[in-house]
Design a protein around this motif. Structure first.
Motif, PDB file in Angstrom:
ATOM      1  N   HIS A  98       0.835  -1.196   0.000  1.00 48.16           N
ATOM      2  CA  HIS A  98       0.000   0.000   0.000  1.00 48.16           C
ATOM      3  C   HIS A  98       0.871   1.248   0.000  1.00 48.16           C
ATOM      4  CE1 HIS A  98       0.957  -0.479   4.253  1.00 48.16           C
ATOM      5  NE2 HIS A  98       0.499   0.736   4.497  1.00 48.16           N
ATOM      6  N   LEU A  99       0.215   2.387  -0.165  1.00 52.06           N
ATOM      7  CA  LEU A  99       0.924   3.659  -0.111  1.00 52.06           C
ATOM      8  C   LEU A  99       0.046   4.685   0.576  1.00 52.06           C
ATOM      9  CD1 LEU A  99      -0.121   5.962  -2.465  1.00 52.06           C
ATOM     10  CD2 LEU A  99       0.475   3.993  -3.853  1.00 52.06           C
ATOM     11  N   GLN A 100       0.692   5.672   1.159  1.00 55.14           N
ATOM     12  CA  GLN A 100      -0.021   6.833   1.690  1.00 55.14           C
ATOM     13  C   GLN A 100       0.114   7.912   0.634  1.00 55.14           C
ATOM     14  OE1 GLN A 100       1.441   8.393   5.402  1.00 55.14           O
ATOM     15  NE2 GLN A 100      -0.527   9.344   5.851  1.00 55.14           N
ATOM     16  N   ARG A 101      -0.999   8.423   0.161  1.00 56.59           N
ATOM     17  CA  ARG A 101      -0.998   9.307  -1.002  1.00 56.59           C
ATOM     18  C   ARG A 101      -0.417  10.681  -0.712  1.00 56.59           C
ATOM     19  NH1 ARG A 101      -6.776   7.995  -3.795  1.00 56.59           N
ATOM     20  NH2 ARG A 101      -6.194   5.945  -4.543  1.00 56.59           N
ATOM     21  N   ARG A 102       0.245  11.224  -1.703  1.00 56.15           N
ATOM     22  CA  ARG A 102       0.772  12.582  -1.635  1.00 56.15           C
ATOM     23  C   ARG A 102      -0.353  13.606  -1.763  1.00 56.15           C
ATOM     24  NH1 ARG A 102       4.239  15.489  -6.330  1.00 56.15           N
ATOM     25  NH2 ARG A 102       4.563  17.456  -5.256  1.00 56.15           N
ATOM     26  N   SER A 103      -1.280  13.349  -2.666  1.00 55.18           N
ATOM     27  CA  SER A 103      -2.354  14.305  -2.926  1.00 55.18           C
ATOM     28  C   SER A 103      -3.334  14.404  -1.764  1.00 55.18           C
ATOM     29  CB  SER A 103      -3.103  13.938  -4.205  1.00 55.18           C
ATOM     30  OG  SER A 103      -3.585  12.615  -4.121  1.00 55.18           O
ATOM     31  N   ASN A 104      -3.483  13.331  -1.010  1.00 53.22           N
ATOM     32  CA  ASN A 104      -4.353  13.325   0.160  1.00 53.22           C
ATOM     33  C   ASN A 104      -3.784  12.337   1.166  1.00 53.22           C
ATOM     34  OD1 ASN A 104      -6.316  13.111   2.117  1.00 53.22           O
ATOM     35  ND2 ASN A 104      -8.006  12.863   0.688  1.00 53.22           N
ATOM     36  N   PRO A 105      -2.979  12.799   2.128  1.00 50.61           N
ATOM     37  CA  PRO A 105      -2.357  11.903   3.104  1.00 50.61           C
ATOM     38  C   PRO A 105      -3.362  11.154   3.975  1.00 50.61           C
ATOM     39  CG  PRO A 105      -1.290  14.048   3.114  1.00 50.61           C
ATOM     40  CD  PRO A 105      -2.517  14.172   2.264  1.00 50.61           C
ATOM     41  N   ASN A 106      -4.654  11.523   3.903  1.00 47.36           N
ATOM     42  CA  ASN A 106      -5.685  10.796   4.641  1.00 47.36           C
ATOM     43  C   ASN A 106      -6.200   9.580   3.871  1.00 47.36           C
ATOM     44  OD1 ASN A 106      -5.693  12.547   6.888  1.00 47.36           O
ATOM     45  ND2 ASN A 106      -6.871  14.014   5.696  1.00 47.36           N
ATOM     46  N   LEU A 107      -5.673   9.370   2.675  1.00 47.18           N
ATOM     47  CA  LEU A 107      -6.055   8.211   1.872  1.00 47.18           C
ATOM     48  C   LEU A 107      -4.851   7.306   1.658  1.00 47.18           C
ATOM     49  CD1 LEU A 107      -8.303   9.548  -1.036  1.00 47.18           C
ATOM     50  CD2 LEU A 107      -8.991   8.129   0.893  1.00 47.18           C
ATOM     51  N   TYR A 108      -5.126   6.018   1.675  1.00 46.93           N
ATOM     52  CA  TYR A 108      -4.134   5.021   1.297  1.00 46.93           C
ATOM     53  C   TYR A 108      -4.537   4.450  -0.053  1.00 46.93           C
ATOM     54  CZ  TYR A 108      -2.190   4.995   5.985  1.00 46.93           C
ATOM     55  OH  TYR A 108      -1.591   5.354   7.147  1.00 46.93           O
ATOM     56  N   GLY A 109      -3.575   3.999  -0.788  1.00 50.41           N
ATOM     57  CA  GLY A 109      -3.813   3.241  -2.007  1.00 50.41           C
ATOM     58  C   GLY A 109      -3.361   1.821  -1.733  1.00 50.41           C
ATOM     59  N   VAL A 110      -4.263   0.868  -1.795  1.00 45.91           N
ATOM     60  CA  VAL A 110      -3.956  -0.537  -1.513  1.00 45.91           C
ATOM     61  C   VAL A 110      -3.735  -1.261  -2.832  1.00 45.91           C
ATOM     62  CG1 VAL A 110      -4.801  -2.663  -0.447  1.00 45.91           C
ATOM     63  CG2 VAL A 110      -5.373  -0.452   0.580  1.00 45.91           C
ATOM     64  N   ASN A 111      -2.661  -2.018  -2.918  1.00 52.28           N
ATOM     65  CA  ASN A 111      -2.336  -2.796  -4.109  1.00 52.28           C
ATOM     66  C   ASN A 111      -3.366  -3.914  -4.251  1.00 52.28           C
ATOM     67  OD1 ASN A 111      -1.228  -4.475  -6.051  1.00 52.28           O
ATOM     68  ND2 ASN A 111       0.812  -4.517  -5.142  1.00 52.28           N
ATOM     69  N   VAL A 112      -4.198  -3.863  -5.315  1.00 51.07           N
ATOM     70  CA  VAL A 112      -5.250  -4.867  -5.466  1.00 51.07           C
ATOM     71  C   VAL A 112      -4.693  -6.274  -5.605  1.00 51.07           C
ATOM     72  CG1 VAL A 112      -6.945  -3.259  -6.440  1.00 51.07           C
ATOM     73  CG2 VAL A 112      -5.534  -4.632  -7.977  1.00 51.07           C
ATOM     74  N   ALA A 113      -3.472  -6.413  -6.105  1.00 48.95           N
ATOM     75  CA  ALA A 113      -2.875  -7.739  -6.263  1.00 48.95           C
ATOM     76  C   ALA A 113      -2.575  -8.389  -4.913  1.00 48.95           C
ATOM     77  CB  ALA A 113      -1.593  -7.645  -7.087  1.00 48.95           C
ATOM     78  N   CYS A 114      -2.548  -7.597  -3.842  1.00 48.75           N
ATOM     79  CA  CYS A 114      -2.330  -8.137  -2.497  1.00 48.75           C
ATOM     80  C   CYS A 114      -3.628  -8.562  -1.831  1.00 48.75           C
ATOM     81  CB  CYS A 114      -1.623  -7.110  -1.615  1.00 48.75           C
ATOM     82  SG  CYS A 114       0.078  -6.784  -2.108  1.00 48.75           S
ATOM     83  N   LEU A 115      -4.764  -8.216  -2.411  1.00 45.86           N
ATOM     84  CA  LEU A 115      -6.054  -8.572  -1.826  1.00 45.86           C
ATOM     85  C   LEU A 115      -6.425  -9.994  -2.239  1.00 45.86           C
ATOM     86  CD1 LEU A 115      -7.963  -5.225  -2.439  1.00 45.86           C
ATOM     87  CD2 LEU A 115      -6.821  -6.001  -0.336  1.00 45.86           C
ATOM     88  N   ASP A 116      -6.853 -10.785  -1.276  1.00 53.29           N
ATOM     89  CA  ASP A 116      -7.188 -12.185  -1.545  1.00 53.29           C
ATOM     90  C   ASP A 116      -8.242 -12.286  -2.635  1.00 53.29           C
ATOM     91  OD1 ASP A 116      -5.454 -12.730   0.535  1.00 53.29           O
ATOM     92  OD2 ASP A 116      -7.022 -13.334   1.958  1.00 53.29           O
ATOM     93  N   GLY A 117      -7.958 -13.095  -3.650  1.00 56.82           N
ATOM     94  CA  GLY A 117      -8.906 -13.358  -4.718  1.00 56.82           C
ATOM     95  C   GLY A 117      -9.019 -12.275  -5.768  1.00 56.82           C
ATOM     96  N   VAL A 118      -8.150 -11.272  -5.728  1.00 54.88           N
ATOM     97  CA  VAL A 118      -8.221 -10.172  -6.690  1.00 54.88           C
ATOM     98  C   VAL A 118      -6.921 -10.118  -7.490  1.00 54.88           C
ATOM     99  CG1 VAL A 118      -8.603  -7.687  -7.000  1.00 54.88           C
ATOM    100  CG2 VAL A 118      -9.641  -8.866  -5.058  1.00 54.88           C
ATOM    101  N   SER A 119      -7.034  -9.787  -8.752  1.00 53.81           N
ATOM    102  CA  SER A 119      -5.880  -9.613  -9.625  1.00 53.81           C
ATOM    103  C   SER A 119      -6.059  -8.305 -10.378  1.00 53.81           C
ATOM    104  CB  SER A 119      -5.805 -10.774 -10.617  1.00 53.81           C
ATOM    105  OG  SER A 119      -4.919 -10.465 -11.678  1.00 53.81           O
TER     106      SER A 119
END
Length: 154
Positions: A98-119
């Motif tokens: 995941h990442l903490q966004r530069r444009s909005n530090p209150n949002l994270y971006g989660v890598n969908v490939a790390c989510l179970d059952g998602v590609s």
């Protein structure tokens, strides 16, 4: 293997109707549950120098929307340019979770490939945001750079 494609924002139903998704890094040292802000409607990629090389498709989670079940101490982060964005990855296998966004530090971006059952290949189209001309640098609005499309072979 049959891979069903989904339009932008549409994905497989992994955990009922909730926005909570379990996830982990490649080696399993880092395990977490992410509460997605708007399901998969916020999927995107970025074309900044780092994201372009990493190639991840991300989805939004609010601050506090990632609960670590194990291995949070295995995470390390990478910052570049302004140092505002924090890109987290497993120190053992190197997978960006995941990442903490530069444009909005209150949002994270989660890598969908790390989510179970998602590609990342579950999405027929993924918007690509213009991180090269980041709104924090230009003073403008976030801009769409293009769309990434996946067309499965028949």
């Amino acid at each position: 293997m049959h891979n069903t494609l989904y339009s932008r924002g549409e994905a497989k139903d992994m955990v009922g109707d909730t926005n909570q998704r379990a996830g982990q890094c490649h080696c399993g040292a880092v395990r977490f549950v992410a509460t997605l802000s708007d399901g998969f409607n916020s999927i995107r990629r970025c074309n900044c120098s780092y994201c372009r090389m990493r190639g991840a498709v991300i989805v939004a989670a609010e601050t506090g929307g990632i609960e670590f079940l194990q291995g949070e101490e295995m995470l390390t982060d990478y910052r570049f340019n302004t140092g505002a964005a924090r890109h987290f990855f497993c120190s053992r296998c190197g997978i960006a979770t995941h990442l903490q966004r530069r444009s909005n530090p209150n949002l994270y971006g989660v890598n969908v490939a790390c989510l179970d059952g998602v590609s990342p290949f579950d999405f027929a189209e993924v918007p690509v945001m213009d991180g090269v001309n980041h709104p924090n640098d230009t003073g403008g609005q976030a801009r769409l750079a293009g769309m990434l499309r996946f067309i499965a072979a028949s």
